[in-house]
Motif scaffolding. Structure first.
Motif, short mmCIF file in Angstrom:
data_model
loop_
_atom_site.label_atom_id
_atom_site.label_comp_id
_atom_site.label_asym_id
_atom_site.label_seq_id
_atom_site.Cartn_x
_atom_site.Cartn_y
_atom_site.Cartn_z
N VAL A 1 0.88 -1.29 -0.26
CA VAL A 1 0.21 0.40 0.16
C VAL A 1 1.37 1.20 -0.25
O VAL A 1 0.37 2.48 0.17
CB VAL A 1 -1.11 -0.35 1.55
CG1 VAL A 1 -2.53 -0.59 1.29
CG2 VAL A 1 -0.24 -0.04 2.60
N ALA A 2 1.36 0.90 -0.30
CA ALA A 2 2.95 2.64 0.04
C ALA A 2 3.83 1.86 -1.50
O ALA A 2 4.31 0.46 -1.57
CB ALA A 2 3.65 2.53 1.33
N PRO A 3 4.18 2.66 -2.03
CA PRO A 3 5.52 2.55 -2.91
C PRO A 3 6.66 2.71 -2.29
O PRO A 3 7.05 2.50 -0.23
CB PRO A 3 5.43 4.34 -3.82
CG PRO A 3 5.29 4.73 -3.06
CD PRO A 3 4.40 4.11 -1.80
N PRO A 4 8.02 2.03 -3.23
CA PRO A 4 9.50 1.84 -2.62
C PRO A 4 9.43 3.18 -1.25
O PRO A 4 9.65 4.51 -2.46
CB PRO A 4 10.42 1.81 -3.83
CG PRO A 4 9.16 1.42 -4.63
CD PRO A 4 7.94 1.70 -4.49
N ALA A 5 10.44 3.17 -0.78
CA ALA A 5 10.72 4.28 -0.09
C ALA A 5 11.35 5.27 -0.70
O ALA A 5 11.80 6.37 -0.03
CB ALA A 5 10.89 3.60 1.65
N ASP A 6 12.85 4.88 -1.78
CA ASP A 6 13.43 5.78 -1.99
C ASP A 6 12.87 6.35 -3.00
O ASP A 6 14.27 7.23 -3.97
CB ASP A 6 14.57 4.89 -2.45
CG ASP A 6 14.61 3.16 -3.30
OD1 ASP A 6 12.93 3.56 -3.24
OD2 ASP A 6 15.06 3.03 -4.04
N MET A 7 12.24 5.95 -3.57
CA MET A 7 11.80 7.11 -4.85
C MET A 7 11.41 8.11 -4.63
O MET A 7 10.45 8.41 -3.76
CB MET A 7 10.57 6.68 -5.61
CG MET A 7 10.97 5.01 -6.74
SD MET A 7 10.27 4.57 -7.27
CE MET A 7 9.24 5.18 -9.05
#
Lengths: 359, 359
Positions: A303-309
């Protein structure tokens, strides 16, 4: 067994959906015209289903098996060329039939190979994952990836037939199964609200892989897709609604490296983003976004995109999207629940604000 | 200027034939829809005509020039991928138009790139060699070569328009010009006997590159090809007659290594072989074969295949031909002068005997 028809004039074809179709030589045989067959599959699927497929092929003068490595990172021109090498070496000609046995990667690359080999040969889809059964095997989009963008090199090329044997879903990993459900849910969101409400109720049965529920979900998904494709085969406008969540999703897949995120996982998060944007515009209730997030959690989808983008990374990758026309990014949003629309007026500020929320 | 129309329903397009078309911004502009353009050309053609083409493009938001090395040996998937890399890097989208400026190799590879880039973008042919003007730019066959066979990977994909500026023929090397005449002569042999007789008379004027004679020869060739393609776009049966001499010719090109023999040179010898076989079957007079050999000599085209090729080598390579259907080699022969036909009953003995004669 149920049969759906994709109505595309002389390129029309049937989709067969049912149990044990991979034990039925008649069904496949009716769509095999010549004496040459190429079966393309991958290392994961071949131990499970290749023998069964070969058994129902019957006697053929020439059968070539091409077993690809498994994964989105192999859906490229190099792998495509390996298929051509094998076919040329074995002297397949224009009368050959290519059969894709596997998931979306196998289907997309085999379909594109069929579109190009000697300028086009027959092609049959036997999708073995939920995602490929409801999405990539229907509609004739074939492609390989480019390092700078997903599905950038390809063709519109329709199969002779699609055989969906729902028994194959029993061997699918939970992660792959969940990724497929993301595309199932998509059909509800874009054009079939009653189906979406049904899915909110029935997800436990689907996760338990109850065959009646699976058959129902696959049929409704395929018939939605078939209707959209019949109305707009080459993605003039309407067909683009099938890409709900895909513009954000493709950016995630490309940025992370093909194969790290499954397509359905990236699309799930992309749909959540599109719904959030739709809610911010006042087109759907914020409570629907919350309920959709809950549904993704039940399915065990991210429910969340990759943290590093960073937002800049999204904007850069989305700027290469196929739906960009003369510099304007087109996004699929929801004008209401069960009703997708295309917008081309999203400002950079609006997108950055949205993307910041998801960091 | 003359305009021919290739009638293919919604894929119909005009062929413009005349002088100084590369100085006319109107003609090209009418077929350029978006603000993005990719010009693909090669190292030989770019110093001669690229500036002129860029000048008539007018103001565009994005113009990418792709300059390929010159030669059939570069018509492959690697070169194709270089075109995709440039287009992706420069962010071309679906609204872009690809322009092929050059001979058959540039046209075939650019057309195939246009067919596949984002599943299909606009495409305009500006052929600058005689061979590409009368053959490869008309009819929508696009392809790249495979190490085991010519044009094995490709698509049927029609351009928006073809611009034939006959002035470009003045810079063509004598060898390339002669190779183009081989395809011109082909149209006479397969379907236009009066044209063939005219060519037997007028070849000196063509070799002197008299513009009136060139325009006549190009128009009649293109209109023959357009008529055949309109009747059979995807090579069901009739279109195969355009391949007179090509089955033998492709075997020569593949065996010698792409680029050593020019396509037209190989086709010339292939046509001689097909005529000899037709004469042996009693379908044309042996004197016609002699006269045709004389015509090839006048044009300065080869009249014998490479000395080192064995009948076995031909049979092996011809067995991979796209016209092989379920194991039966189909050959284009002449049932009479100006009247091609397809046969699938040539025996190995008949072929070996023929090929031995030519050693």
């Amino acid at each position: 067994m149920h049969t759906l028809h994709v109505e595309l004039g002389e390129r029309s074809y049937p989709i067969y959906i049912g149990r044990d179709l991979l034990n039925d030589p008649q069904l496949l045989g009716a769509h095999l015209t010549g004496s040459q067959v190429v079966v393309v599959t991958n290392e994961t699927v071949s131990p499970l289903y290749l023998d069964r497929l070969l058994a129902i092929l019957g006697e053929r003068a020439l059968v070539t098996e091409v077993i690809l490595p498994d994964g989105e990172q192999f859906k490229n021109l190099e792998t495509l060329n390996q298929i051509f090498d094998r076919m040329m070496h074995d002297r397949h000609n224009r009368s050959t039939t290519m059969i894709a046995l596997g998931g979306g990667v196998v289907g997309d690359i085999t379909g594109f190979a069929a579109a190009c080999y000697q300028r086009g040969v027959n092609f049959i889809q036997v999708p073995t994952t939920l995602l490929s059964q409801v999405d990539s095997s229907v509609g004739g989009k074939t492609a390989v990836n480019h390092p700078l963008g997903k599905n950038m090199i390809g063709a519109f090329y329709q199969p002779q037939a699609v055989l969906i044997d729902i028994n194959t879903l029993h061997t699918l990993s939970p992660r792959e199964f969940a990724a497929g459900l993301a595309e199932v849910v998509k059909y509800g969101l874009i054009c079939d609200l009653p189906f979406y409400r049904w899915l909110q109720e029935q997800t436990p049965r689907l996760l338990a892989r109850e065959e009646a529920a699976l058959a129902e979900a696959i049929e409704r998904s395929c018939s939605s897709k078939a209707a959209v494709v019949a109305a707009d085969e080459r993605e003039g406008a309407l067909r683009a609604i099938l890409n709900l969540g895909h513009t954000f999703g493709h950016a995630i897949e490309t940025a992370q490296g093909y194969g790290k995120w499954l397509h359905g996982e990236a699309v799930a998060v992309g749909m959540l983003m599109a719904m959030e944007l739709s809610a911010r515009r006042g087109w759907i209730e914020p409570a629907e976004v919350v309920a959709f997030r809950d549904l993704l959690r039940v399915i065990n989808l991210p429910v969340a995109p990759p943290a590093d983008m960073t937002p800049g990374q999204y904007l850069d990758l989305m700027g290469r999207d196929k739906k960009v026309i003369d510099g304007r990014l087109r996004l699929v949003l929801l004008r209401g629940m069960g009703e997708a629309c295309i917008v081309d007026d999203a400002t950079e500020e609006e997108l950055v604000s949205l993307l910041e929320t998801f960091r």
